[in-house]
Design an enzyme around this catalytic site. Structure first.
Site, PDB file in Angstrom:
ATOM      1  N   ARG A  80      37.831  26.962 -16.582  1.00 46.03           N
ATOM      2  CA  ARG A  80      36.891  27.953 -17.578  1.00 46.03           C
ATOM      3  C   ARG A  80      36.676  26.880 -18.795  1.00 46.03           C
ATOM      4  NH1 ARG A  80      40.322  32.034 -16.013  1.00 46.03           N
ATOM      5  NH2 ARG A  80      39.239  32.985 -13.981  1.00 46.03           N
ATOM      6  N   ASN A 111      10.567  20.960 -24.298  1.00 41.81           N
ATOM      7  CA  ASN A 111      10.027  21.096 -23.030  1.00 41.81           C
ATOM      8  C   ASN A 111       8.788  20.565 -22.790  1.00 41.81           C
ATOM      9  OD1 ASN A 111      12.413  21.674 -21.722  1.00 41.81           O
ATOM     10  ND2 ASN A 111      12.445  23.556 -22.338  1.00 41.81           N
ATOM     11  N   GLU A 155      17.824  28.244 -26.834  1.00 45.76           N
ATOM     12  CA  GLU A 155      16.531  28.245 -26.532  1.00 45.76           C
ATOM     13  C   GLU A 155      15.874  29.755 -26.457  1.00 45.76           C
ATOM     14  OE1 GLU A 155      15.349  24.962 -23.577  1.00 45.76           O
ATOM     15  OE2 GLU A 155      13.975  26.660 -23.001  1.00 45.76           O
ATOM     16  N   HIS A 214       7.217  19.356 -19.539  1.00 43.98           N
ATOM     17  CA  HIS A 214       8.083  19.685 -18.481  1.00 43.98           C
ATOM     18  C   HIS A 214       7.970  20.591 -17.360  1.00 43.98           C
ATOM     19  CE1 HIS A 214      10.700  17.165 -21.387  1.00 43.98           C
ATOM     20  NE2 HIS A 214      11.729  17.258 -20.659  1.00 43.98           N
ATOM     21  N   HIS A 267       8.723  19.041 -13.974  1.00 47.01           N
ATOM     22  CA  HIS A 267       9.662  19.594 -13.156  1.00 47.01           C
ATOM     23  C   HIS A 267       9.334  19.950 -11.682  1.00 47.01           C
ATOM     24  CE1 HIS A 267      12.845  20.666 -16.533  1.00 47.01           C
ATOM     25  NE2 HIS A 267      12.865  19.294 -16.143  1.00 47.01           N
ATOM     26  N   ARG A 310      13.594  25.588 -29.671  1.00 48.86           N
ATOM     27  CA  ARG A 310      14.055  24.564 -28.568  1.00 48.86           C
ATOM     28  C   ARG A 310      13.107  24.686 -27.451  1.00 48.86           C
ATOM     29  NH1 ARG A 310      20.211  23.227 -26.802  1.00 48.86           N
ATOM     30  NH2 ARG A 310      19.592  21.352 -25.338  1.00 48.86           N
ATOM     31  N   HIS A 359      12.488  11.136 -13.988  1.00 46.99           N
ATOM     32  CA  HIS A 359      12.215  12.279 -14.955  1.00 46.99           C
ATOM     33  C   HIS A 359      11.315  11.907 -16.129  1.00 46.99           C
ATOM     34  CE1 HIS A 359      13.262  15.823 -17.238  1.00 46.99           C
ATOM     35  NE2 HIS A 359      13.517  15.269 -18.305  1.00 46.99           N
ATOM     36  N   LYS A 414      16.067  15.980 -32.506  1.00 44.85           N
ATOM     37  CA  LYS A 414      16.796  16.986 -31.591  1.00 44.85           C
ATOM     38  C   LYS A 414      17.910  17.940 -32.049  1.00 44.85           C
ATOM     39  CE  LYS A 414      18.210  17.988 -27.151  1.00 44.85           C
ATOM     40  NZ  LYS A 414      18.092  17.503 -25.564  1.00 44.85           N
ATOM     41  N   LYS A 445      22.625  20.935 -23.155  1.00 47.28           N
ATOM     42  CA  LYS A 445      22.343  21.757 -21.885  1.00 47.28           C
ATOM     43  C   LYS A 445      23.013  20.620 -20.479  1.00 47.28           C
ATOM     44  CE  LYS A 445      17.735  23.355 -22.699  1.00 47.28           C
ATOM     45  NZ  LYS A 445      16.170  23.181 -22.475  1.00 47.28           N
ATOM     46  N   GLU A 490      10.365  10.335 -23.741  1.00 47.07           N
ATOM     47  CA  GLU A 490      11.023  11.663 -24.308  1.00 47.07           C
ATOM     48  C   GLU A 490      10.911  11.296 -25.908  1.00 47.07           C
ATOM     49  OE1 GLU A 490      11.736  14.438 -22.893  1.00 47.07           O
ATOM     50  OE2 GLU A 490      12.926  14.222 -21.037  1.00 47.07           O
TER      51      GLU A 490
HETATM   52  P1  NAD Z   1      19.644   8.326 -14.742  1.00 49.45           P
HETATM   53  O1  NAD Z   1      20.984   9.178 -15.110  1.00 49.45           O
HETATM   54  O2  NAD Z   1      19.354   8.399 -13.298  1.00 49.45           O
HETATM   55  O3  NAD Z   1      19.740   6.949 -15.062  1.00 49.45           O
HETATM   56  C1  NAD Z   1      18.720   6.075 -14.527  1.00 49.45           C
HETATM   57  C2  NAD Z   1      19.242   4.655 -13.988  1.00 49.45           C
HETATM   58  O4  NAD Z   1      19.677   3.767 -14.906  1.00 49.45           O
HETATM   59  C3  NAD Z   1      20.362   5.198 -12.892  1.00 49.45           C
HETATM   60  O5  NAD Z   1      20.171   4.383 -11.592  1.00 49.45           O
HETATM   61  C4  NAD Z   1      21.460   4.812 -13.555  1.00 49.45           C
HETATM   62  O6  NAD Z   1      22.604   4.714 -12.600  1.00 49.45           O
HETATM   63  C5  NAD Z   1      21.351   3.538 -14.237  1.00 49.45           C
HETATM   64  N1  NAD Z   1      21.778   3.281 -15.463  1.00 49.45           N
HETATM   65  C6  NAD Z   1      22.169   4.022 -16.320  1.00 49.45           C
HETATM   66  N2  NAD Z   1      22.781   3.266 -17.488  1.00 49.45           N
HETATM   67  C7  NAD Z   1      22.433   1.910 -17.209  1.00 49.45           C
HETATM   68  C8  NAD Z   1      22.568   0.559 -17.951  1.00 49.45           C
HETATM   69  N3  NAD Z   1      22.799   0.827 -19.193  1.00 49.45           N
HETATM   70  N4  NAD Z   1      22.126  -0.376 -17.291  1.00 49.45           N
HETATM   71  C9  NAD Z   1      21.688  -0.405 -15.981  1.00 49.45           C
HETATM   72  N5  NAD Z   1      21.463   0.735 -15.430  1.00 49.45           N
HETATM   73  C10 NAD Z   1      22.046   1.722 -16.041  1.00 49.45           C
HETATM   74  O7  NAD Z   1      18.377   9.070 -15.452  1.00 49.45           O
HETATM   75  P2  NAD Z   1      18.300   9.396 -16.871  1.00 49.45           P
HETATM   76  O8  NAD Z   1      16.720   8.922 -17.043  1.00 49.45           O
HETATM   77  O9  NAD Z   1      19.079   8.760 -17.785  1.00 49.45           O
HETATM   78  O10 NAD Z   1      18.271  10.867 -17.001  1.00 49.45           O
HETATM   79  C11 NAD Z   1      17.470  11.662 -16.411  1.00 49.45           C
HETATM   80  C12 NAD Z   1      18.207  13.100 -16.283  1.00 49.45           C
HETATM   81  O11 NAD Z   1      18.416  13.748 -17.524  1.00 49.45           O
HETATM   82  C13 NAD Z   1      17.369  14.104 -15.276  1.00 49.45           C
HETATM   83  O12 NAD Z   1      18.165  14.712 -14.430  1.00 49.45           O
HETATM   84  C14 NAD Z   1      16.951  15.241 -16.230  1.00 49.45           C
HETATM   85  O13 NAD Z   1      16.932  16.288 -15.772  1.00 49.45           O
HETATM   86  C15 NAD Z   1      18.093  15.095 -17.372  1.00 49.45           C
HETATM   87  N6  NAD Z   1      17.695  15.607 -18.823  1.00 49.45           N
HETATM   88  C16 NAD Z   1      18.710  16.282 -19.217  1.00 49.45           C
HETATM   89  C17 NAD Z   1      18.400  16.740 -20.574  1.00 49.45           C
HETATM   90  C18 NAD Z   1      19.234  17.857 -21.241  1.00 49.45           C
HETATM   91  O14 NAD Z   1      18.981  18.204 -22.244  1.00 49.45           O
HETATM   92  N7  NAD Z   1      20.611  17.713 -20.593  1.00 49.45           N
HETATM   93  C19 NAD Z   1      17.086  16.091 -21.285  1.00 49.45           C
HETATM   94  C20 NAD Z   1      16.338  15.158 -20.514  1.00 49.45           C
HETATM   95  C21 NAD Z   1      16.867  14.876 -19.273  1.00 49.45           C
HETATM   96  N1  GLY Z   2      15.493  18.468 -23.048  1.00 54.67           N
HETATM   97  C1  GLY Z   2      15.121  19.715 -23.787  1.00 54.67           C
HETATM   98  C2  GLY Z   2      16.481  20.288 -24.240  1.00 54.67           C
HETATM   99  O1  GLY Z   2      17.300  19.825 -24.495  1.00 54.67           O
HETATM  100  O2  GLY Z   2      16.293  21.393 -24.715  1.00 54.67           O
END
Ligand code: NAD
Ligand code: GLY
Length: 363
Positions: free
Chosen positions: A121, A245, A237, A248, A252, A241, A265, A227, A143, A185
């Site tokens: 939890r 998006n 949100e 997005h 998405h 907030r 992404h 942010k 998030k 982003e």
């Molecule tokens: P990812 O986590 O898939 O990383 C991209 C690639 O880079 C992967 O293959 C990873 O292993 C590799 N990698 C990571 N760090 C590295 C480094 N220093 N050197 C070499 N390779 C490296 O993708 P991302 O773009 O980081 O994140 C995308 C995800 O984030 C999506 O799932 C999206 O939905 C999510 N997201 C979440 C939020 C939020 O607010 N929580 C906001 C935006 C995106």
């Molecule tokens: N990436 C959108 C949010 O964090 O709200």
């Protein structure tokens, strides 16, 4: 030089440290590690690059670590992989006081955060983002979640970390296309609420692509400032907030419609942002030269400017599952002008169809 920002959420406020060499500074972690044990969730790509360094840093303050190494990729951001985290935590008898550290990009951050929100939890959570996208966006704001076959990030929780440690040195190993995905982003903040930053990006895009240390640190810090302000004002949100998006709702749909992992992404957000800009123009809010200006910046950032042709009906079906849908109406983030976004739920269906046709690539 390290910069520190704060996400202001009263008793749940936390710092974001941004700078070079932070992975080697145990004192930054010490404050949030009162006990001598942590679990580190990472993946098969990031572990060989940075896990050993983090383990050594933790050892210097007498903290022992349980590494949990997951398969790499958006296609693994699902319930089966999440279960691997729970399996490891339970098998190793991790307790309510055992923090989870996410070491990786947004996929690792989102999944680890959700595991932290739900294991026993709720256990403490620390973000060590290693992609540009994670350093400017996903590691901040709480998030967390996983994908469902029917929709992106559909299962999740708001759960804030206690600390974000963005070591800009880790970006040196990031592939070029992942750097660009992060820039999508970054551009978003300029488009929705920070015109001077957008102008800075127009002047400094080449430096960012060349990984100029100062330019990267500035872009990360300015993005996190934006942010942090939005999250502090509207953590869950209910209003502002949603503007984060931009692009997005379309993006998405691209990600899930193409199969998770086939479109990055950030690439999907870029193509989706141009669709949002096109729709804003059709509504008469922005001019064609504004759309061209946005397209030009994405092109310079080596981001896609056309979305894949999933077909209008498929887009409509996928977008109907968006988290912003209210009373069955899709609510889009659109541009009133460059630097100012709004959420709008009354898009005439014929305009949306025109955008979906105009912005998709036809071979
Ligand atoms: P990812 O986590 O898939 O990383 C991209 C690639 O880079 C992967 O293959 C990873 O292993 C590799 N990698 C990571 N760090 C590295 C480094 N220093 N050197 C070499 N390779 C490296 O993708 P991302 O773009 O980081 O994140 C995308 C995800 O984030 C999506 O799932 C999206 O939905 C999510 N997201 C979440 C939020 C939020 O607010 N929580 C906001 C935006 C995106
Ligand atoms: N990436 C959108 C949010 O964090 O709200």
């Amino acid at each position: 030089m390290m910069q520190t920002l704060t996400v202001g959420l009263e008793e749940r406020s936390y710092p974001i440290h941004i700078g070079s060499g932070l992975l080697d500074q145990p004192e930054l972690l010490q404050r949030v590690l009162p006990r001598k044990r942590v679990a580190i969730v990472t993946n098969t790509t990031v572990a060989p690059l940075y896990l050993q360094r983090l383990l050594q840093t933790l050892q210097r303050i007498g903290v022992s670590s349980l590494p949990i190494i997951l398969p790499d990729g958006e296609k693994y951001k699902n319930i089966a992989t999440l279960n691997l985290i729970y399996d490891a935590l339970l098998t190793n008898r991790c307790e309510r006081t055992t923090p989870l550290i996410a070491l990786g990009g947004g996929v690792i951050g989102d999944m680890t955060g959700y595991a932290a929100a739900t294991y026993l939890r709720g256990v403490p959570f620390i973000q060590i983002p290693t992609t540009l996208l994670a350093q400017v966006d996903s590691s901040v704001g709480g998030k967390t979640g996983i994908n469902h076959p029917l929709g992106k990030n559909m299962i999740g929780a708001f759960y804030q970390p206690q600390l974000v440690l963005a070591d800009t040195d880790t970006l040196s190993t990031l592939p070029d296309n992942e750097l660009s995905a992060g820039i999508a982003e970054v551009i978003k903040y300029g488009l929705i609420r920070d015109l001077p930053f957008l102008e800075w990006l127009e002047q400094n895009m080449d430096k960012l692509l060349a990984r100029d240390t100062q330019a990267l640190q500035y872009a990360i810090t300015r993005s996190c400032q934006n942010k942090a302000e939005v999250v502090a004002a509207d953590e869950r949100e209910s209003g502002e907030r949603a503007l984060l998006n931009l692009g997005h709702t379309f993006g998405h749909a691209i990600e899930s419609g193409m199969g998770y992992g086939n479109w990055l992404h950030g690439d999907s957000v870029a193509a989706g942002t141009l669709m949002a800009a096109d729709l804003s123009q059709r509504l008469g809010w922005i001019e064609s030269q504004d759309v061209a200006r946005i397209r030009g910046l994405f092109e310079r950032a080596r981001l896609p400017i056309a979305a894949p042709d999933l077909g209008v009906e498929k887009y409509l079906e996928l977008m109907g599952l968006d988290k912003k849908v209210e009373d069955g109406k899709i609510r889009f983030v659109l541009l009133e002008e460059i630097g100012r976004a709004v959420v709008f739920g009354d898009v005439p269906p014929e305009l949306l169809r025109l955008t979906l046709k105009a912005c998709t690539a036809h071979d």
